[in-house]
Scaffold this motif. Structure first.
Motif, PDB file in Angstrom:
ATOM      1  N   ASP A 143      45.289  38.968  38.046  1.00  0.00           N
ATOM      2  CA  ASP A 143      45.927  38.981  36.948  1.00  0.00           C
ATOM      3  C   ASP A 143      45.310  39.762  35.727  1.00  0.00           C
ATOM      4  O   ASP A 143      44.185  40.386  35.952  1.00  0.00           O
ATOM      5  CB  ASP A 143      46.455  37.777  36.383  1.00  0.00           C
ATOM      6  CG  ASP A 143      45.282  36.764  36.104  1.00  0.00           C
ATOM      7  OD1 ASP A 143      44.079  37.391  35.792  1.00  0.00           O
ATOM      8  OD2 ASP A 143      45.466  35.759  36.145  1.00  0.00           O
ATOM      9  N   GLY A 144      45.950  39.869  34.728  1.00  0.00           N
ATOM     10  CA  GLY A 144      45.476  40.684  33.412  1.00  0.00           C
ATOM     11  C   GLY A 144      46.456  41.196  32.553  1.00  0.00           C
ATOM     12  O   GLY A 144      47.364  40.526  32.585  1.00  0.00           O
ATOM     13  N   ILE A 145      46.074  42.192  31.871  1.00  0.00           N
ATOM     14  CA  ILE A 145      47.193  42.644  30.944  1.00  0.00           C
ATOM     15  C   ILE A 145      48.146  43.762  31.422  1.00  0.00           C
ATOM     16  O   ILE A 145      47.565  44.699  31.747  1.00  0.00           O
ATOM     17  CB  ILE A 145      46.546  43.037  29.760  1.00  0.00           C
ATOM     18  CG1 ILE A 145      45.567  42.284  29.155  1.00  0.00           C
ATOM     19  CG2 ILE A 145      47.633  43.393  28.434  1.00  0.00           C
ATOM     20  CD1 ILE A 145      44.486  42.413  27.931  1.00  0.00           C
ATOM     21  N   PRO A 146      49.530  43.742  31.502  1.00  0.00           N
ATOM     22  CA  PRO A 146      50.302  44.670  31.934  1.00  0.00           C
ATOM     23  C   PRO A 146      50.160  45.887  31.057  1.00  0.00           C
ATOM     24  O   PRO A 146      50.037  45.890  30.028  1.00  0.00           O
ATOM     25  CB  PRO A 146      51.690  44.091  32.008  1.00  0.00           C
ATOM     26  CG  PRO A 146      51.751  43.138  30.841  1.00  0.00           C
ATOM     27  CD  PRO A 146      50.302  42.516  30.793  1.00  0.00           C
ATOM     28  N   VAL A 160      46.508  45.432  34.481  1.00  0.00           N
ATOM     29  CA  VAL A 160      46.865  44.974  35.894  1.00  0.00           C
ATOM     30  C   VAL A 160      47.978  45.709  36.171  1.00  0.00           C
ATOM     31  O   VAL A 160      49.057  45.921  35.338  1.00  0.00           O
ATOM     32  CB  VAL A 160      47.103  43.450  35.824  1.00  0.00           C
ATOM     33  CG1 VAL A 160      48.014  43.026  34.999  1.00  0.00           C
ATOM     34  CG2 VAL A 160      47.204  43.037  37.474  1.00  0.00           C
TER      35      VAL A 160
END
Lengths: 77, 578
Positions: free
Chosen positions: B435-438, B482
């Motif tokens: 996961d993370g920041i799009p 991500v």
């Protein structure tokens, strides 16, 4: 950080009655400069998958059956 | 579609053209015409049929130098003055000498140009000095006509491949490029003896006032990959501080088209319906007056056609609503605005890099050669100023012809296999994270910061704050971005180009300690133009892994500019009546 599903209203509409993607047509998907259209696996019709539209209209102009309508994205219309 | 697949293949060609919009197809075509035995590959992130700035067409040529109407000398002078003296005239002059041949060639392709009752080209005056604007009655057919020629010439077209980095050999010569498929994330290495970059403007740099990431002035697919790739390959980039800012229809963000409306009597007006600029041709000096009016008590600014006869206004509407940006008609329909009834609100665009209208681009000579041997650039991303569509075609032709000759004299340059492996890892990193920041959030934040801190007027302290904030976003991008599928990966790679361009825009702007080009480089803490120290190019490049800038002299003029003429473009404002 989990991702949210935020909904947006999309500018490109496809008339499923006219769309012939189920017969193998992929013209609108092919010509889109931003590559935002796809053929639905559920309905076998074209739809706008990604809200990333330059409202430029090749999808509408090149559709052989006149099934596609490009509207102005809500944020700027 | 869109699932990420493993894959790496390699192909070889003589000439690789990256970008199939305007300059690219012409470059590929000319290379193949000059040497029919050469293998020419045209790589395109979207689909050549409908890609680039002229996706739907173009309503006219803005810079046609046609015998009997204008001369190459006159045009070169005009562009030198419009670009505030910072102009290597050789490339502009060569363009001006040869663009008429390209017009004739396009005519043979089936693209028509307006003629008067005597069969003469119907050229219109829009610029400050000369006459160069030629309408195209069937301008919506440009891409189709080009595509036919590419098929006929047997150019090998690879659609939906996004180039991410150039490859060079030990000698510093070009070796090819790495690309990734935008629907499968499979990699393609193209080995080539010469490479032409025609990848368009950096049009997704500033954020449009609507806040919609793709509601840009430029085709939103033009996210600045060419600038970023040239930078990482060590090529020099010129005058990046000379931003592109255009006048446009507010919110719709398409061109206001005073070039189309002007010859019919339409003009840019203030809220009183009065003309405030002498000339509607786009330049930084004109944009400064536009900006001043916008913020003054006479603002905002409008496109005024409602004084014209209804038939004339309707005719202009018909052109503007069918050719370059046909959805404009739908926009006005939604707002209930008709040109013959009401003035149309205008605004200024977000900032970008685009030599098509200003001068920021990969530094090239009069053969479209960059500073990297074997690497060429043409169109909106190359440094020939104000070159518009016809400049893209003409300089693309120069690039194609020179690149195929270059390829005929050299063998393939070896590249480092490790470098390709490292590039694959760099590209795929956002797909390795759970996961993370799009990408869309990273992009929004970066472009919002560009608006807040880099948009003119340029203030040194604000720029420094902007650089610090952009560095934080870069850290997020490199460590937390991500991408869940191949499509999102394309967006992720675009974000890396956007951030590179933002960094370059800030760095080059801080380097030039003067104001020049009107609004394009208006530094409020260095408000004067300083010809003594800054009548030069600023070249930005990557040296030893770091961004650097240097001064580079403007080449001696071929066409002299007199003292009285040189500031003609600063005399835009209509004098108040006594």
């Amino acid at each position: 950080m989990p991702l949210a599903n935020t909904s947006t209203t999309v500018p490109v509409l496809v008339d499923e009655g006219k769309c012939i993607a189920d017969k193998g047509c992929t013209v609108c998907v092919d010509v889109c400069p931003l590559d935002v259209l796809r053929i639905s696996e559920l309905t076998n019709k074209a739809y706008m998958k990604f809200d990333e539209c330059w409202y430029c209209m090749p999808c509408e102009a090149d559709c052989p059956t006149g099934a596609v309508t490009v509207n102005i994205p809500y944020l700027l219309k | 579609m869109d699932e990420i697949k493993d894959g790496l293949s390699e192909i070889e060609c003589d000439v690789l053209v990256i970008g199939g919009g305007t300059a690219g197809p012409m470059a590929a075509y000319k290379a193949k015409m000059k040497n029919p035995d050469a293998k020419v590959v045209l790589l395109e992130k979207a689909n050549v049929k409908r890609s680039g700035a002229i996706s739907m067409g173009m309503d006219g040529l803005n810079n046609a130098v046609i015998p009997g109407h204008s001369t190459p000398e006159q045009y070169t002078k005009e562009i030198t003055i419009a670009n505030d003296g910072i102009c290597d005239q050789a490339a502009v002059y060569k363009y001006a000498q040869h663009c008429y041949e390209i017009i004739e060639e396009l005519d043979k392709f089936g693209i028509r140009f307006q003629k008067d009752e005597n069969g003469d080209y119907d050229v219109k005056k829009v610029h400050h000095i000369g006459t160069y604007v030629l309408p195209m009655p069937n301008g919506e057919t440009v891409k189709k006509a080009l595509y036919r020629q590419l098929r006929r010439a047997r150019i090998l077209i690879s659609n939906r491949f996004m180039a991410t980095r150039l490859l060079k050999g030990r000698s510093g010569r070009i070796a090819g490029a790495v690309a990734v498929n935008t629907r499968t994330a499979e990699f393609l290495v193209v080995r080539a003896k010469s490479v032409i970059m025609s990848m368009g403007a950096a049009g997704r740099l500033g954020l449009p006032t609507s806040g919609y990431l793709y509601g840009t002035y430029e085709n939103a697919a033009n996210s600045g990959e060419g600038y970023a790739m040239a930078y990482h390959a060590g090529a020099k980039l010129a005058n990046l501080e000379c931003f592109q800012i255009n006048p446009l229809i507010k919110d719709y963000n398409g061109p206001s088209c005073a070039y189309v409306a002007g010859p019919f009597g339409g003009f840019t007006a203030n809220s009183r319906g009065e003309r405030f600029i002498e000339c509607d041709y786009w330049s930084g000096q004109m944009m400064q007056e536009f900006y001043n009016e916008l913020l003054s008590g006479n603002g905002p600014v409008f496109l005024k056609l409602n004084h014209l006869h209804k038939e004339t206004a309707d005719h202009i509407e018909q052109i503007l609503h069918t050719v370059e940006r046909p959805s404009r008609g739908r926009f006005h329909e939604g707002r209930g605005t008709r040109y013959h009834e009401t003035m149309i609100e205008m605004h200024i665009s977000e900032i970008g890099f685009c030599s098509g209208h200003s001068a920021s681009g990969v530094f090239v000579d009069d053969c479209a050669r960059t500073t990297v041997p074997g690497l060429y650039a043409a169109g909106d991303m190359a440094s020939v100023p104000h070159n518009y569509m016809l400049g893209a075609f003409t300089n693309g032709a120069f690039a194609g012809e020179d690149a195929v000759a270059f390829a005929g004299e050299v063998d393939f340059e070896d590249y480092d296999r490790e470098e390709v492996a490292r590039e694959q890892e760099r590209v795929l990193a956002p797909t390795r994270r759970e996961d993370g920041i799009p990408p869309n959030q990273i992009e929004y934040k970066a472009r919002r910061l560009v608006n807040d801190y880099l948009q003119p007027p340029k203030v040194t302290r604000k720029y420094e704050l902007g650089q610090a904030r952009l560095a934080e976003v870069r850290d997020d991008m490199e460590n937390h971005m991500v991408a869940r599928d191949a499509h999102e990966l394309m967006r992720a790679m675009e974000v890396t180009s956007i951030l590179d361009c933002a960094d370059m825009a800030a760095f080059a702007s801080l380097y030039r300690e003067e104001s020049r080009w009107g609004l394009y480089h208006w530094r409020t803490d260095h408000p004067e133009r300083n010809d003594e120290e800054w009548k030069c190019h600023v070249l930005l490049s990557k040296q030893d892994g770091r961004m650097t800038c240097e001064k580079h002299p403007v080449q001696p003029y071929i066409v002299p500019i007199s003292e009285e003429e040189k500031d003609a473009y600063y005399k835009q404002r209509i004098k108040a009546e006594a």
